[in-house]
Motif scaffolding. Structure first.
Motif, PDB file in Angstrom:
ATOM      1  N   ALA A 162       0.839  -1.197   0.000  1.00 13.66           N
ATOM      2  CA  ALA A 162       0.000   0.000   0.000  1.00 13.66           C
ATOM      3  C   ALA A 162       0.875   1.249   0.000  1.00 13.66           C
ATOM      4  O   ALA A 162       0.620   2.208  -0.727  1.00 13.66           O
ATOM      5  N   ARG A 163       1.951   1.228   0.798  1.00  8.93           N
ATOM      6  CA  ARG A 163       2.857   2.393   0.837  1.00  8.93           C
ATOM      7  C   ARG A 163       3.536   2.592  -0.507  1.00  8.93           C
ATOM      8  O   ARG A 163       3.700   3.712  -0.976  1.00  8.93           O
ATOM      9  N   MET A 164       3.945   1.468  -1.124  1.00 12.49           N
ATOM     10  CA  MET A 164       4.607   1.580  -2.422  1.00 12.49           C
ATOM     11  C   MET A 164       3.677   2.187  -3.461  1.00 12.49           C
ATOM     12  O   MET A 164       4.067   3.055  -4.226  1.00 12.49           O
ATOM     13  N   LEU A 165       2.428   1.716  -3.471  1.00 12.47           N
ATOM     14  CA  LEU A 165       1.463   2.235  -4.440  1.00 12.47           C
ATOM     15  C   LEU A 165       1.235   3.722  -4.202  1.00 12.47           C
ATOM     16  O   LEU A 165       1.167   4.517  -5.131  1.00 12.47           O
ATOM     17  N   LYS A 166       1.167   4.096  -2.923  1.00 14.61           N
ATOM     18  CA  LYS A 166       0.912   5.484  -2.572  1.00 14.61           C
ATOM     19  C   LYS A 166       2.061   6.358  -3.071  1.00 14.61           C
ATOM     20  O   LYS A 166       1.847   7.401  -3.684  1.00 14.61           O
ATOM     21  N   GLN A 167       3.306   5.889  -2.835  1.00 13.88           N
ATOM     22  CA  GLN A 167       4.479   6.634  -3.308  1.00 13.88           C
ATOM     23  C   GLN A 167       4.457   6.791  -4.817  1.00 13.88           C
ATOM     24  O   GLN A 167       4.872   7.806  -5.359  1.00 13.88           O
ATOM     25  N   ALA A 168       4.002   5.764  -5.493  1.00 13.40           N
ATOM     26  CA  ALA A 168       3.994   5.798  -6.947  1.00 13.40           C
ATOM     27  C   ALA A 168       2.787   6.567  -7.475  1.00 13.40           C
ATOM     28  O   ALA A 168       2.555   6.638  -8.669  1.00 13.40           O
ATOM     29  N   GLY A 169       1.994   7.130  -6.559  1.00 15.90           N
ATOM     30  CA  GLY A 169       0.831   7.905  -6.973  1.00 15.90           C
ATOM     31  C   GLY A 169      -0.295   7.055  -7.538  1.00 15.90           C
ATOM     32  O   GLY A 169      -1.133   7.523  -8.285  1.00 15.90           O
ATOM     33  N   GLN A 170      -0.305   5.775  -7.168  1.00 14.90           N
ATOM     34  CA  GLN A 170      -1.341   4.883  -7.693  1.00 14.90           C
ATOM     35  C   GLN A 170      -2.490   4.776  -6.692  1.00 14.90           C
ATOM     36  O   GLN A 170      -2.294   4.915  -5.500  1.00 14.90           O
ATOM     37  N   PRO A 171      -3.672   4.516  -7.197  1.00 10.42           N
ATOM     38  CA  PRO A 171      -4.802   4.369  -6.277  1.00 10.42           C
ATOM     39  C   PRO A 171      -4.614   3.118  -5.417  1.00 10.42           C
ATOM     40  O   PRO A 171      -4.135   2.102  -5.891  1.00 10.42           O
ATOM     41  N   ILE A 172      -4.973   3.244  -4.149  1.00  8.36           N
ATOM     42  CA  ILE A 172      -4.842   2.097  -3.256  1.00  8.36           C
ATOM     43  C   ILE A 172      -6.219   1.529  -3.005  1.00  8.36           C
ATOM     44  O   ILE A 172      -7.132   2.256  -2.633  1.00  8.36           O
ATOM     45  N   PRO A 173      -6.393   0.244  -3.223  1.00  7.91           N
ATOM     46  CA  PRO A 173      -7.692  -0.361  -2.925  1.00  7.91           C
ATOM     47  C   PRO A 173      -8.040  -0.102  -1.459  1.00  7.91           C
ATOM     48  O   PRO A 173      -7.216  -0.343  -0.576  1.00  7.91           O
ATOM     49  N   GLN A 174      -9.233   0.439  -1.229  1.00  8.10           N
ATOM     50  CA  GLN A 174      -9.598   0.793   0.140  1.00  8.10           C
ATOM     51  C   GLN A 174      -9.940  -0.444   0.946  1.00  8.10           C
ATOM     52  O   GLN A 174     -10.944  -1.087   0.714  1.00  8.10           O
ATOM     53  N   SER A 175      -9.081  -0.778   1.896  1.00 10.43           N
ATOM     54  CA  SER A 175      -9.483  -1.803   2.838  1.00 10.43           C
ATOM     55  C   SER A 175      -8.810  -1.471   4.154  1.00 10.43           C
ATOM     56  O   SER A 175      -7.612  -1.224   4.193  1.00 10.43           O
TER      57      SER A 175
ATOM     58  N   PHE B 103      -2.853   2.382  18.172  1.00  9.51           N
ATOM     59  CA  PHE B 103      -2.978   2.153  16.733  1.00  9.51           C
ATOM     60  C   PHE B 103      -1.821   2.819  15.962  1.00  9.51           C
ATOM     61  O   PHE B 103      -1.188   2.205  15.102  1.00  9.51           O
ATOM     62  N   ASP B 104      -1.532   4.089  16.303  1.00 10.31           N
ATOM     63  CA  ASP B 104      -0.474   4.803  15.589  1.00 10.31           C
ATOM     64  C   ASP B 104       0.886   4.139  15.799  1.00 10.31           C
ATOM     65  O   ASP B 104       1.714   4.068  14.888  1.00 10.31           O
ATOM     66  N   GLN B 105       1.100   3.662  17.017  1.00 12.53           N
ATOM     67  CA  GLN B 105       2.382   2.996  17.290  1.00 12.53           C
ATOM     68  C   GLN B 105       2.516   1.694  16.498  1.00 12.53           C
ATOM     69  O   GLN B 105       3.601   1.348  16.036  1.00 12.53           O
ATOM     70  N   ALA B 106       1.417   1.017  16.331  1.00 10.70           N
ATOM     71  CA  ALA B 106       1.465  -0.216  15.543  1.00 10.70           C
ATOM     72  C   ALA B 106       1.852   0.112  14.105  1.00 10.70           C
ATOM     73  O   ALA B 106       2.609  -0.617  13.458  1.00 10.70           O
ATOM     74  N   LEU B 107       1.338   1.240  13.620  1.00  9.51           N
ATOM     75  CA  LEU B 107       1.722   1.686  12.273  1.00  9.51           C
ATOM     76  C   LEU B 107       3.210   1.989  12.213  1.00  9.51           C
ATOM     77  O   LEU B 107       3.925   1.560  11.308  1.00  9.51           O
ATOM     78  N   LEU B 108       3.681   2.766  13.204  1.00 12.85           N
ATOM     79  CA  LEU B 108       5.098   3.137  13.247  1.00 12.85           C
ATOM     80  C   LEU B 108       5.990   1.904  13.282  1.00 12.85           C
ATOM     81  O   LEU B 108       6.998   1.833  12.587  1.00 12.85           O
ATOM     82  N   ALA B 109       5.587   0.938  14.067  1.00  7.41           N
ATOM     83  CA  ALA B 109       6.432  -0.245  14.265  1.00  7.41           C
ATOM     84  C   ALA B 109       6.679  -0.989  12.961  1.00  7.41           C
ATOM     85  O   ALA B 109       7.676  -1.671  12.804  1.00  7.41           O
ATOM     86  N   GLU B 110       5.751  -0.872  12.033  1.00  7.16           N
ATOM     87  CA  GLU B 110       6.001  -1.594  10.789  1.00  7.16           C
ATOM     88  C   GLU B 110       6.441  -0.666   9.662  1.00  7.16           C
ATOM     89  O   GLU B 110       6.346  -1.003   8.480  1.00  7.16           O
ATOM     90  N   GLY B 111       6.942   0.509  10.038  1.00  7.86           N
ATOM     91  CA  GLY B 111       7.541   1.376   9.026  1.00  7.86           C
ATOM     92  C   GLY B 111       6.560   2.324   8.369  1.00  7.86           C
ATOM     93  O   GLY B 111       6.897   3.023   7.422  1.00  7.86           O
ATOM     94  N   GLY B 112       5.330   2.383   8.881  1.00 10.43           N
ATOM     95  CA  GLY B 112       4.349   3.315   8.332  1.00 10.43           C
ATOM     96  C   GLY B 112       4.343   4.624   9.116  1.00 10.43           C
ATOM     97  O   GLY B 112       5.189   4.849   9.979  1.00 10.43           O
TER      98      GLY B 112
END
Ligand code: ADP
Length: 664
Positions: free
Chosen positions: A595-608, A638-647
């Motif tokens: 999802a992060r890669m698609l976002k960086q590439a400016g591609q639409p991310i399937p919403q889930s 929740f935010d920390q869980a995101l951070l922990a995986e590089g988001g």
């Protein structure tokens, strides 16, 4: 010798006086500077490069003449002549090939057209030392003449143009070049190098012959040099070798791949590779075969030892040249190799294809399909052979005890690891591209894992080490090895000593869609779906987890409510040991990495929305119950869980505010 015309002696006086000065394209000027400053330790390659160009020019004429035989004019012979002039201190390489028109000379010898070269130039750092190493891996073609020359004169006439439309191109190799129209009787190109002081050693017939022998023996054209004989000196002067005016062929003049294997040395195979690829490093491996079956062809394929600059360009043409009955047809015949093997170089010489075959026709030809399948299988076997002899594999593969290690086998050690570092990620594309060979490709894959930082673990190695009761091959994808290794999702696997494959290539996520199982064992992402350790979890653990889930139910409901905009679901997990929470992708969803890669590439991310899993044993989670800061804590979790995986948290400022509020 029958062909007596002295090609390079065509210095007609310039009657038209139409000299024009042009500047080199900026990239050329940069390349020239680099060539002259960094390749002087390997001066002699200029001869290989110029003879190779001459040979290409003859190939092109032969090809164009298939449709228009009049292009040969009164010179039916295709050949290259190498000569030198001691007094003038020049070497001349003359060919009877396609030649260049004035405009072609300006375009081809003043600009860089090839995308590979442009990519290469953009990689240059400006650091002399690093750049010269780079250029060592890269063919510089015509410009290599400036390693030994401080001035180059090119005279040429394109086949089919009249004698008064010849061209002379002169340059000192810095800044600009001069072009004028000349009268030139012969078709083809002659390149005269005015040697630098430190390159006088090449004014020597023996030396030049030796180089032709070393670099250009395999060229299918005759390369001629003037015969010399010893002449005694007069009046006490020392004697010397003098030219006799008679020309002789100094190479074998038969295309390398047409010779029997047993007559070709490794050295010759390597030199041939260097000549067709302009790569200065020897290949990792090659395979030469005459294939007879439904279609007949000769195959000479090489695996390079390093990736080209433009490997990631999937549009890049494959590196295989097509010949039909020894006549050169085209470079980069992409139809002869699947895209995921685009790094392979070599030559295919078909006995069955028509000489006038076009790229479009190639796509549809049954013969070409057979050749491509044959090439694919051959390359995979070459890789399997390298893999078999790589040290890691020799140690890890059961039942494959190598008791007699031959010299040949030894030479292959470590090569597969090198190959994989350079091309592994491209090979993985094959999982999605070539289903018929999916199993063979899967066996060739290597990964890092929780037991090995080095990318050497094969799926078979992994299976051999699986724990009693383990039912899946576990893996995780992440941006970096560090992120993968420290991912909270791995905690329970670490605790139980279960190996997890760590995947950090960009293509992994995509490629893994096509690899759902290996040898009967399913592949399971540790970051997707509910973790089910199956038989690896004992009864007691299962019971404890159920109890925890039961008592935690009210808190869980509150969490779901607090995070309803962020997550699909919140549930209790057993996969965490030290962390309070982690993000999990639903089965069938895309990973947060993708999802992060698609976002960086400016591609639409399937919403889930993801699922948040919490560890009821963790003090922070325990604290939730009855806390007046419940809402803030939930979001921090929740935010920390995101951070922990590089988001990153959706609203980083809000995250900081919440943490600070608690800290105070
Ligand atoms: P490359 O050969 O890899 O394309 P070079 O820099 O060596 O790159 O040459 C650039 C171009 O100049 C060639 O592609 C070709 O069009 C032209 N050229 C070079 N040498 C000759 C020659 N002997 N005869 C005809 N054209 C030539």
């Amino acid at each position: 010798m029958a062909h007596a015309a002295r090609l390079h002696e065509s210095h007609q006086m310039d009657k038209m006086n139409n000299k024009q000065t042009h500047s080199f394209q900026a990239e050329v000027a940069q390349l020239l500077h680099l060539v002259t400053h960094s390749l002087y330790s390997n001066k002699e390659i200029f001869l290989r490069e110029l003879i190779s160009n001459a040979s290409d020019a003859c190939d092109k004429l032969r090809f164009e003449a298939l449709n228009d035989p009049s292009l040969y004019g009164d010179q039916p012979d295709l050949q290259v002549r190498v000569s030198f002039d001691k007094q003038a201190r020049t070497i001349t390489i003359a060919d009877t090939g396609i030649g260049m028109s004035e405009q072609e000379a300006i375009d081809h010898l003043g600009t860089i057209a090839k995308s590979g070269t442009r990519d290469f130039m953009s990689k240059l750092s400006g650091d002399q030392k690093a750049d010269s190493q780079l250029i060592g891996q890269f063919g510089v073609g015509f410009y290599s003449g400036f390693i030994v020359a401080d001035k180059i004169t090119v005279e040429s006439r394109r086949a089919g143009l009249p004698a008064n439309e010849g061209v002379r191109w002169v340059s000192g190799g810095s800044g600009d070049f001069e072009v004028e129209q000349i009268e030139r009787a012969e078709r083809g190109t002659s390149i005269t190098l005015h040697l630098r002081d430190d390159a006088q050693e090449f004014l020597n017939a023996w030396k030049l012959k030796q180089l032709i022998n070393k670099y250009s023996d395999h060229i299918s054209l005759p390369i001629l040099m003037e015969k010399e004989e010893w002449k005694e000196g007069e009046n006490d002067q020392p004697g010397e070798m003098v030219a006799t005016g008679e020309w002789e062929v100094v190479n074998q003049a038969s295309a390398l791949w047409t010779r029997p294997k047993k007559d070709i040395t490794d050295e010759q195979y390597i030199e041939f590779y260097k000549a067709i690829t302009h790569d200065n490093e020897a290949p990792l491996s090659w395979s030469h075969n005459r294939v007879e079956g439904n279609t007949e062809y000769t195959q000479l394929l090489y695996i390079p030892s390093h990736a080209p600059m433009d490997l990631w360009n999937r549009d890049k043409k494959a590196g295989v040249k097509l010949y039909v009955k020894r006549v050169f047809i085209m470079d980069d015949a992409e139809a002869l190799m699947p895209t995921y093997l685009r790094f392979v170089k070599g030559v295919i010489d078909s006995a069955d294809l028509p000489l006038n075959v076009s790229r479009e026709l190639l796509q549809e030809s049954r013969d070409v399909r057979l050749i491509r399948d044959g090439n694919t299988r051959r390359v995979l076997s070459m890789l399997e052979d390298l893999a078999k002899h790589d040290k890691h594999d020799a140690m890890a593969t059961e039942g494959d005890v190598v008791d007699v290690v031959s010299e040949d086998d030894k030479a292959k050690e470590g090569k597969y690891t090198k190959f994989y570092t350079e091309f592994g990620a491209v090979l993985k594309e094959g999982l999605g591209e070539d289903f018929s060979n999916g199993e063979r490709i899967a066996k060739l894959l290597r990964f890092a894992s929780t037991t090995s930082d080095a990318v050497v673990v094969s799926l078979a190695d992994y299976k051999a080490r699986m724990k009693e009761g383990q039912e899946a091959i576990y893996y995780i994808t992440a941006d970096t090895l560090a992120a993968a290794k420290n991912s909270p999702q791995l905690e329970v696997f670490k605790k139980k000593g279960i190996e997890v494959l760590l995947m950090t290539d960009r293509v992994d996520e995509w490629a893994l869609n096509y690899l759902t199982e290996f040898d009967g064992t399913p592949m399971q992402s540790v970051a997707k779906g509910a973790v089910d350790l199956g038989k690896l979890q004992d009864e007691e653990e299962k019971k404890a987890a159920q109890e925890a889930a039961e008592t935690f139910k009210p808190t869980l409901a509150k969490l779901k409510e607090a995070l309803k905009n962020e997550v699909e679901d919140v549930r209790v997990t057993t996969r965490l040991v030290d962390s309070p929470a982690c993000i999990v992708v639903q089965d069938g969803g895309i990973s947060s990495q993708l999802a992060r890669m698609l976002k960086q590439a400016g591609q639409p991310i399937p919403q889930s929305k993801p699922v948040l899993e919490v560890n009821p044993e963790h003090p922070l989670v325990k604290k939730l119950e009855g806390s007046v800061h419940f809402n803030d804590l939930a979001h921090i979790l929740f935010d920390q869980a995101l951070l922990a995986e590089g988001g990153l948290p959706e609203d980083p400022a809000a995250y900081v505010r919440r943490v600070n509020a608690l800290l105070v």
